[in-house]
Design a protein around this motif. Structure first.
Motif, mmCIF file in Angstrom:
data_model
loop_
_atom_site.group_PDB
_atom_site.id
_atom_site.type_symbol
_atom_site.label_atom_id
_atom_site.label_comp_id
_atom_site.label_asym_id
_atom_site.label_seq_id
_atom_site.Cartn_x
_atom_site.Cartn_y
_atom_site.Cartn_z
ATOM 1 N N TRP A 93 -4.386 5.401 53.797
ATOM 2 C CA TRP A 93 -5.452 4.395 53.882
ATOM 3 C C TRP A 93 -6.446 4.739 54.985
ATOM 4 O O TRP A 93 -7.673 4.691 54.770
ATOM 5 C CB TRP A 93 -4.845 3.020 54.142
ATOM 6 C CG TRP A 93 -4.371 2.294 52.931
ATOM 7 C CD1 TRP A 93 -3.344 2.651 52.107
ATOM 8 C CD2 TRP A 93 -4.886 1.062 52.405
ATOM 9 N NE1 TRP A 93 -3.182 1.729 51.118
ATOM 10 C CE2 TRP A 93 -4.115 0.741 51.275
ATOM 11 C CE3 TRP A 93 -5.905 0.209 52.803
ATOM 12 C CZ2 TRP A 93 -4.347 -0.410 50.518
ATOM 13 C CZ3 TRP A 93 -6.146 -0.946 52.057
ATOM 14 C CH2 TRP A 93 -5.381 -1.233 50.921
ATOM 15 N N ALA A 104 -10.294 5.752 54.400
ATOM 16 C CA ALA A 104 -11.323 4.863 54.936
ATOM 17 C C ALA A 104 -12.317 5.633 55.804
ATOM 18 O O ALA A 104 -13.543 5.504 55.644
ATOM 19 C CB ALA A 104 -10.672 3.745 55.736
ATOM 20 N N TYR A 138 -4.021 -0.517 59.535
ATOM 21 C CA TYR A 138 -4.546 0.220 58.379
ATOM 22 C C TYR A 138 -5.245 -0.692 57.391
ATOM 23 O O TYR A 138 -6.200 -0.295 56.716
ATOM 24 C CB TYR A 138 -3.441 1.035 57.707
ATOM 25 C CG TYR A 138 -2.581 0.307 56.698
ATOM 26 C CD1 TYR A 138 -2.850 0.403 55.329
ATOM 27 C CD2 TYR A 138 -1.473 -0.456 57.098
ATOM 28 C CE1 TYR A 138 -2.050 -0.235 54.404
ATOM 29 C CE2 TYR A 138 -0.679 -1.093 56.170
ATOM 30 C CZ TYR A 138 -0.971 -0.985 54.819
ATOM 31 O OH TYR A 138 -0.179 -1.619 53.901
ATOM 32 N N ARG A 139 -4.799 -1.955 57.309
ATOM 33 C CA ARG A 139 -5.460 -2.904 56.428
ATOM 34 C C ARG A 139 -6.846 -3.274 56.957
ATOM 35 O O ARG A 139 -7.812 -3.355 56.198
ATOM 36 C CB ARG A 139 -4.610 -4.160 56.283
ATOM 37 C CG ARG A 139 -3.385 -3.951 55.419
ATOM 38 C CD ARG A 139 -3.760 -4.029 53.958
ATOM 39 N NE ARG A 139 -2.709 -3.475 53.126
ATOM 40 C CZ ARG A 139 -2.745 -3.473 51.806
ATOM 41 N NH1 ARG A 139 -3.773 -3.980 51.172
ATOM 42 N NH2 ARG A 139 -1.767 -2.933 51.115
ATOM 43 N N GLY A 170 -9.067 -0.342 56.356
ATOM 44 C CA GLY A 170 -9.336 -0.196 54.928
ATOM 45 C C GLY A 170 -10.311 -1.231 54.418
ATOM 46 O O GLY A 170 -11.236 -0.911 53.653
ATOM 47 N N TYR A 171 -10.158 -2.473 54.838
ATOM 48 C CA TYR A 171 -11.062 -3.537 54.398
ATOM 49 C C TYR A 171 -12.473 -3.323 54.937
ATOM 50 O O TYR A 171 -13.461 -3.535 54.223
ATOM 51 C CB TYR A 171 -10.549 -4.901 54.863
ATOM 52 C CG TYR A 171 -9.253 -5.343 54.230
ATOM 53 C CD1 TYR A 171 -8.613 -4.566 53.264
ATOM 54 C CD2 TYR A 171 -8.636 -6.529 54.609
ATOM 55 C CE1 TYR A 171 -7.429 -4.960 52.704
ATOM 56 C CE2 TYR A 171 -7.446 -6.944 54.040
ATOM 57 C CZ TYR A 171 -6.841 -6.150 53.092
ATOM 58 O OH TYR A 171 -5.662 -6.559 52.532
ATOM 59 N N ALA A 188 -10.599 -2.670 44.371
ATOM 60 C CA ALA A 188 -10.225 -2.832 45.775
ATOM 61 C C ALA A 188 -9.545 -4.172 46.013
ATOM 62 O O ALA A 188 -8.557 -4.262 46.742
ATOM 63 C CB ALA A 188 -11.463 -2.705 46.669
ATOM 64 N N CYS A 216 -5.596 -4.464 47.252
ATOM 65 C CA CYS A 216 -5.298 -5.059 48.553
ATOM 66 C C CYS A 216 -4.470 -6.327 48.431
ATOM 67 O O CYS A 216 -3.656 -6.625 49.303
ATOM 68 C CB CYS A 216 -6.599 -5.371 49.297
ATOM 69 S SG CYS A 216 -7.576 -3.916 49.716
ATOM 70 N N THR A 218 -1.799 1.695 47.036
ATOM 71 C CA THR A 218 -2.497 2.778 47.732
ATOM 72 C C THR A 218 -3.278 3.632 46.744
ATOM 73 O O THR A 218 -4.433 4.008 47.001
ATOM 74 C CB THR A 218 -1.498 3.644 48.510
ATOM 75 O OG1 THR A 218 -0.831 2.829 49.477
ATOM 76 C CG2 THR A 218 -2.208 4.785 49.218
ATOM 77 N N TYR A 272 -6.270 1.708 45.795
ATOM 78 C CA TYR A 272 -7.266 1.725 46.862
ATOM 79 C C TYR A 272 -8.061 3.030 46.846
ATOM 80 O O TYR A 272 -9.288 3.019 46.992
ATOM 81 C CB TYR A 272 -6.574 1.556 48.216
ATOM 82 C CG TYR A 272 -7.529 1.571 49.382
ATOM 83 C CD1 TYR A 272 -8.316 0.465 49.681
ATOM 84 C CD2 TYR A 272 -7.647 2.702 50.187
ATOM 85 C CE1 TYR A 272 -9.200 0.486 50.750
ATOM 86 C CE2 TYR A 272 -8.527 2.733 51.251
ATOM 87 C CZ TYR A 272 -9.295 1.619 51.534
ATOM 88 O OH TYR A 272 -10.175 1.654 52.585
ATOM 89 N N VAL A 304 -12.109 3.357 46.377
ATOM 90 C CA VAL A 304 -12.962 4.068 47.324
ATOM 91 C C VAL A 304 -13.734 5.179 46.617
ATOM 92 O O VAL A 304 -14.936 5.363 46.844
ATOM 93 C CB VAL A 304 -12.109 4.631 48.481
ATOM 94 C CG1 VAL A 304 -12.914 5.618 49.314
ATOM 95 C CG2 VAL A 304 -11.603 3.490 49.363
#
Length: 231
Positions: A45, A49, A124-125, A128-129, A163, A167, A201, A204, A208
Motif C-alpha cells: 500500500w 501510494a 498505511y491506510r 493510501g487514502y 478504491a 478499503c 490490496t 487497491y 490506483v
C-alpha cells in the motif's frame, strides 16, 4: 510522467525509507513482527501510494479549478475514512489519545477519542487514502478544465469506486480491534482471514492503476467501443 530510470530510483528510495523506518520503529518500541504476508500488505500500500502520487500527470488548470478539485479530493478522502470506520462520531465527553505498537506499517496506530470525533489511524491506510484522494483531485481537475474524454471519466469513476470497495472490506476488523484497546498482540487479521486483506490490496492496486493511467485506459476503451459499435 517521469522516466523509467528515475522511476526505478524513486522505488528504491521508497523501499529503503520504509525499511529504515521499520527498523527504527522496532528498535524504539516493543512492537513485534508478523508473518511476511501480513507485513507485505502495508508495504505494498505505502509503495503504491507514494509511486502513484509521484508518477501521475497533473494538468495545468486555473486556481479556481484547482481549489474545487482539491475540495473534491478532500471530500472523497474524508468519506472513505468515514465509510471504513477510521473516523467516526465520538460517544465520549473526554479527550483521550492512545498509541498502539502494532507491527510496522500497521503501527504505530493512533486512537483518538474526542468530544465530537473519534479516529483510529493506521499508517498505511492513512497514506493510501490520502494518495487516492489526491488522484481523485487530479482527475476532477481534468474534468472541470475540460481536458477529460468520456472514456477517461469512466476510468476515473471506476478507479474511485474500486478504491472504496478495496478499503471498506478490510479496515473494519482492525479498527474494531483498536477500539477494543488491543495492543501489539491484537492485530486481528485472522478473524476475517488474511486472504481478505490480500484481495483488498489487489483491489487497491487496481484502483490506483485506473486513476494513474486513466488516459491510456480511456484510449483503449474508446478504441474498443469504436470497433464494437455498429457503423
Amino acid at each position: 510522467m517521469i522516466g523509467r530510470g528515475r522511476r526505478s530510483r524513486f522505488l528504491v528510495s521508497v523501499c529503503g525509507l520504509q525499511a529504515g523506518s521499520a527498523l527504527v520503529y522496532l528498535l524504539a518500541t516493543d512492537a513485534g513482527l508478523a508473518a511476511p504476508t501480513t507485513l507485505a500488505v502495508p508495504f505494498v500500500w505505502l509503495t503504491a501510494a507514494a509511486t502513484a502520487v509521484r508518477v501521475v500527470d497533473t494538468p495545468s488548470v486555473s486556481r479556481r479549478v484547482g481549489v474545487v478539485a482539491a475540495v473534491v479530493g478532500a471530500g472523497y478522502t474524508l468519506g472513505l475514512a468515514w465509510l471504513t470506520g477510521l473516523v467516526s462520531v465520538s460517544t465520549g465527553d473526554a479527550a483521550e489519545l492512545h498509541l498502539f505498537t502494532l507491527p510496522p506499517g500497521w503501527g504505530p496506530a493512533v486512537g483518538w477519542d474526542g468530544p465530537f470525533v473519534a479516529a483510529r489511524l493506521l499508517p498505511y491506510r492513512v497514506a493510501g487514502y490520502l494518495a487516492v484522494g489526491y488522484l481523485v483531485a487530479v482527475a476532477a481537475a481534468e474534468t472541470l478544465a475540460g481536458h477529460e474524454s468520456n472514456g477517461t471519466g469512466v476510468c476515473s469513476a471506476a478507479g474511485g469506486a474500486v478504491a472504496v470497495a478495496s478499503c471498506a472490506g478490510c479496515s473494519l476488523p482492525v479498527v474494531a480491534s483498536l477500539g477494543a484497546g488491543l495492543g501489539s498482540a491484537g492485530l486481528a487479521v485472522g478473524g476475517l482471514g488474511l486472504s481478505t486483506y490480500l484481495l483488498a490490496t489487489a483491489s487497491y492496486l487496481l484502483a490506483v492503476a485506473a486513476l494513474v493511467w486513466r488516459r491510456r485506459l480511456a484510449r483503449w476503451l474508446d478504441g474498443l467501443l469504436a470497433r464494437t459499435s455498429p457503423s
